[in-house]
Design a protein around this motif. Structure first.
Motif, PDB file in Angstrom:
ATOM      1  N   VAL A 151       0.842  -1.212   0.000  1.00  0.00           N
ATOM      2  CA  VAL A 151       0.000   0.000   0.000  1.00  0.00           C
ATOM      3  C   VAL A 151       0.869   1.250   0.000  1.00  0.00           C
ATOM      4  N   ASP A 181      -6.596  -5.822   4.915  1.00  0.00           N
ATOM      5  CA  ASP A 181      -5.758  -4.678   5.198  1.00  0.00           C
ATOM      6  C   ASP A 181      -4.786  -4.892   6.346  1.00  0.00           C
ATOM      7  N   ASN A 216      -7.834   1.012   3.612  1.00  0.00           N
ATOM      8  CA  ASN A 216      -7.021   1.261   2.427  1.00  0.00           C
ATOM      9  C   ASN A 216      -7.691   0.796   1.156  1.00  0.00           C
TER      10      ASN A 216
END
Lengths: 629, 334
Positions: A151, A181, A216
């Motif tokens: 990410v 995530d 995210n």
């Protein structure tokens, strides 16, 4: 250890020129003996592993052997189910630790011993190599499953203005949604292991991480200039997997508004999320029907998992399920999708446990299912396939149907179907239920035969199972086998289950038996006593103490029986009058008036109602001197 | 009286309670009472420590009974030992003993016996197992040619025999360096050799020839691959054959010491016997050479010659010595 196998072949001339001459000469002189032409057949060719497979087919299962991953040694094999779990987990953790070391020090493990090359034995690259901000670095992080690093890299890429390809974005979204995530737990670091709570599989949800707001995945998703069906698919499936059901449906609406068509995975996920989104059965069914219609409109072909998730959702709809599940089966047949074990498992549960009436007539369904599946080999197509056998066996147990139980077991023994028994928990359930069914319904010889076959290599019976076995022994009057069963109970680690031990003792003490049986019972009783003795915390109970005393008396072990009496006193338990009178009889047989007097005094100390009787009897039957009077 | 008796009981009771001799498996404190579900799955993995007694340690986990006790008499042994594995004392239901007995003792038992583990065992190749393996391997085999039904025919049609070994073992590598060895056997009678060629061939191969069975064995292991070793063996055979037929000029210098077998003509024995006989019949009736010729033709002398040759060429035995003795007697007319 090498096992040489000789390969003797007669040389067929190919290279030796002189040999040809020689053979011709020989032919010339000796051909007169045989007029037949020598026909040398062509050599057959086969797969590389074919010979080994053929030899392996001569070997069956060894009934007394422990699972192959354990050391086959009387000290080192697991004897209880706790040990089984401990040993297998420790082996796995050792393996993980070794892999961790190999991977973190790749320079020390460069020599390749394996021939042909085995990639698993060589160190894998776990450390990131590419540090610069680029798409390759992002791909590397994705392939190494480092969620947060990926990410970060993606954000850096966006900031620096580099365009990221759609392919990579798809992969990134898939990664984030799969792991919710969070970084997946790496090998070799301590893991919290999942516990199985008896309340069922709903408890497992608490351990999964929940989908957070605006995490995210959603953020990246919203940042995307154009979103196609695959992005939606990743997000929806991630949301359903991690518990954000309503959001999944909202996103689906979004997808429809954007005039994109969903793929089969989205529909599968949504269908499985239906029970959590709607509360009433009617609404649930309506929603499912609507989803299926939309699937039809969008020309998405359903697959096996679709139908399985419909059935799974229907399980929670109780009465509706019975009506609709046959229709679903018909649809599956119409589409040519073969049902898997999970399908059958859902159907069985629906018809037997969720409906109000479940009686012997419903066993016909199970019979039909088994007849259809007879002799088939299965592969695992759905994660819920492994539940089929346990459920089927539970049905047989509840309805006490032995025939069907045997049929289910014969299905397990076909080919590789044993793999579908699931992990050790499911396997224990299956075999435990099978064994209970046998104990209930079968003759003791058959029960013992199965006992020797599956215990302890396949099953570590729990105390309830052992109690069933004791019942079966009792029913068929094979109580002489009780000492061997006690040995097994000890090695299984159930010797601290008070009620099991008490039942064993009471069965032993209930009736009189022949002399050598009594001897063995007495030895067993002494064993039980020493087991209890080593455990200061466990409490004796009156009945167990008296049973042990009776057994010792019957086998004429007087001294030990006296020790038992003393124990009575220590533990503040009161022996019964009958026990004391049998003691008195034993004293009479051994002609020890001293003991008799002590007995009477003891009973007086316990203030038993039978004291005067005992005193009278003592006076009558023994010759006491004055002091003893 | 009673109190004394009770004290006695107490002491007895104490020894009983603290008695050892019974060992059990560990992990007791975390057990719950009986549940319908398999209770083990709810327990912690790490067993609780301490609190077991005055020592605070768990009693040692003793050995379980070996699984030979549970084996049925009619079990399928081929499933217990399917492949070559070291000897496992708790899986072999035989009362074996092995090892050097200590003074006035017996060989140690099989439990924990390293001697039994060190040696190779063939528990996986019992006759039943071999029968099963053969049955399983039959589909891989082709038929034997029906015309080759006697050994003699095989020998005459296929005189050269090649033997190599394949090895199977469990381990990371399937390669075994011993698998490259090739033995090639051929009977010299099937090769076309005359006397000189045969003698030269025997000298060339030396030890590799077995006189009793007339088989020349060539073992090649110098190349890394089996195919290479086979080619080399064939090459060696070819070369030996051709070389033994060639007659080199220096072979004419073969001396009596190089001869393979003893021949009586022109040997010291002949000279000796003729000298002796001449001296016995000292009345020289003519030329020496003629007399020698005449003597050679005589029967006893021929017999003497045979017996000496037999003695020297074959191994000395009772009968040979007796024959020699008889021949000498006859020649010397003793």
């Amino acid at each position: 250890m090498a096992a040489p196998c000789r390969h003797v072949g007669h040389h067929i001339q190919k290279n030796g020129r002189f040999l040809r001459i020689n053979i011709n000469q020989l032919f010339a002189c000796s051909f007169s003996e045989s007029k037949e032409a020598i026909v040398i057949p062509r050599k057959k060719s086969w797969n590389k592993e074919a010979v080994l497979e053929a030899l392996a087919s001569t070997v069956q299962r060894d009934p007394t052997a422990y699972p192959y991953q354990f050391q086959d040694d009387s000290y080192l094999s697991p004897r209880t189910s706790i040990e089984f779990k401990l040993f297998s987990l420790s082996q796995e953790s050792g393996r993980a630790a070794a892999k961790y070391f190999v991977n973190s020090n790749p320079k020390l493990f460069t020599k390749d011993f394996a021939e042909p090359h085995i990639p698993y034995l060589m160190p894998e690259s776990v450390a990131l190599r590419l540090e610069e901000v680029s798409q390759e670095a992002l791909e590397e992080r994705i392939s190494l499953r480092k969620v947060s690093a990926a990410v970060e890299m993606y954000d850096q890429l966006l900031q620096s203005g580099t365009a990221v390809s759609m392919e990579t974005t798809h992969k990134l979204l898939d990664l984030i949604c799969l792991y919710c995530d969070r970084d997946p737990v790496q090998e070799g670091t301590p893991q919290t292991e999942d516990r199985r709570k008896p309340m069922g599989r709903q408890a497992m949800d608490f351990l999964k991480c929940t989908w957070k707001e605006n995490n995210n995945a959603e953020r990246i998703f919203n940042l995307l200039p154009e979103r196609d069906a695959r992005c939606y698919s990743a997000l929806i499936r991630g949301m359903v997997k991690h518990g954000a059901y309503a959001k999944a449906f909202n996103l689906y609406e979004d997808l429809l508004n954007n005039r994109l068509s969903a793929d089969v995975h989205i529909f599968n996920a949504l269908i499985s999320a239906v029970p959590d989104v709607r509360k009433k059965n009617n609404e649930r069914w309506d929603l499912i029907a609507e989803l299926l219609n939309q699937m039809n409109e969008q020309k998405v072909r359903p697959n096996l998992l679709t139908f399985n998730s419909v059935l799974k959702a229907l399980r929670q709809c109780s009465f509706l399920a019975k009506t609709f599940s046959p229709q679903i089966l018909n649809e599956m047949k119409a589409l040519g999708i073969a049902p898997s074990l999970a399908t059958y498992e859902h159907i069985l549960t629906v018809f037997f446990y969720k409906s109000a009436s479940s009686g012997p007539s419903n066993m016909a369904i199970l019979q039909d299912v088994l007849m259809e599946l007879e002799g088939t080999s299965f592969t695992c197509q759905d994660p819920n396939d492994v539940l089929f056998f346990a459920t089927a066996m539970k049905l047989c147990l509840d309805n006490k149907d032995l025939e069907l139980g045997y049929k289910v077991h014969s299905l397990v023994e076909v080919g590789e179907n044993w793999r579908l028994l699931g992990d050790s928990y499911q396997q224990a359930l299956y075999y435990g239920r099978f064994f209970n069914l046998l104990c209930l319904m079968e003759h003791i010889d058959v029960v013992l035969k199965w006992y020797s076959r599956i215990v302890p290599s396949l099953l570590y019976p729990n105390p309830q199972g052992m109690k069933n076995l004791l019942q079966a022994l009792d029913t068929d009057s094979r109580l002489d086998l009780l000492p061997t069963i006690w040995k097994d109970i000890k090695s299984l680690g159930h010797d601290n289950k008070v009620d099991l031990v008490e039942e064993l003792l009471s069965l032993m003490a209930r009736d009189e038996h022949s002399a050598e049986v009594q001897e063995s019972f007495a030895a067993c009783a002494l064993d039980v006593k020493s087991v209890f003795g080593e455990r200061p915390k466990k409490e004796w109970s009156t009945s167990s103490l008296s049973h042990i005393s009776i057994l010792l008396l019957r086998a004429n072990k007087l001294q030990k029986a006296w020790d038992m009496l003393q124990l009575f006193k220590d533990k503040n338990r009161v022996p019964s009058g009958a026990l004391l009178s049998s003691f008195l009889t034993a004293c009479r047989c051994s002609a020890s008036p001293q003991r008799a007097v002590e007995l009477v005094q003891l009973s007086a100390a316990f203030s038993l109602p039978t004291t005067p009787e005992l005193a009278k009897r003592t006076l009558a039957e023994f010759e006491l001197n004055d002091k003893q009077r | 009286m009673a109190s004394f008796g009770s004290k006695v009981f107490l002491s007895l009771g104490r020894t009983n309670v603290s008695g050892v001799g019974f060992k059990k498996t560990g992990n007791r404190a975390t057990y719950a009472t009986a549940l319908t579900v398999n209770s083990s799955s709810t327990n912690k993995d790490l067993p609780a420590r301490g609190g077991k007694g005055s020592t605070g340690r768990r009693p040692k986990r003793g050995p379980g009974e070996p699984r030979t006790e549970k084996m049925a008499l009619d079990q399928d042994w081929t499933s217990v030992y399917p492949a070559a594995t070291p000897f496992r004392a708790n899986a072999v239901p035989l009362p074996l003993r092995m090892g050097y007995p200590v003074k006035r003792g017996i060989p140690p038992e099989k439990k924990g016996n390293l001697e039994l583990i060190k040696i190779p065992n063939f528990l996986h190749l019992t006759p039943a197992a071999i029968r099963k393996h053969c049955e399983a391997l039959k589909p891989f085999c082709t038929e034997w040619p029906s015309a080759l039904d006697t050994d003699a025919k095989c020998d005459e049609l296929f005189p050269v025999k090649i033997q190599s070994t394949d090895y199977v073992s469990a381990g990371p590598s399937i390669r075994n360096p011993s698998a490259r060895v090739v033995h090639m056997k051929v009977k010299l009678s099937s090769l076309n050799l005359d006397d000189h060629a045969r003698k030269k061939m025997l000298k060339l191969v030396g030890d590799r020839y077995c006189k009793d069975s007339d088989i020349l064995t060539i073992k090649t292991e110098s190349c890394p691959l089996r195919q290479q070793n086979y080619d080399y063996a064939m090459y060696l055979l070819t070369v030996l054959y051709h070389e033994s037929w060639k007659i080199e000029p220096w072979e004419a210098e073969k001396t009596r010491a190089d001869m393979e077998e003893y021949s009586w003509e022109d040997s010291t024995s002949q000279k000796n016997i003729l000298d002796t006989l001449l001296r016995i019949n000292a009345t020289g009736e003519g030329e020496e050479a003629e007399v020698r010729e005449q003597l050679l033709g005589r029967e006893e002398v021929l017999e003497y010659k045979d017996s000496v040759e037999t003695l020297k060429n074959e191994e000395p035995s009772e009968s040979n010595m007796l024959r020699y003795k008889e021949a000498v007697r006859k020649v010397l007319k003793v």
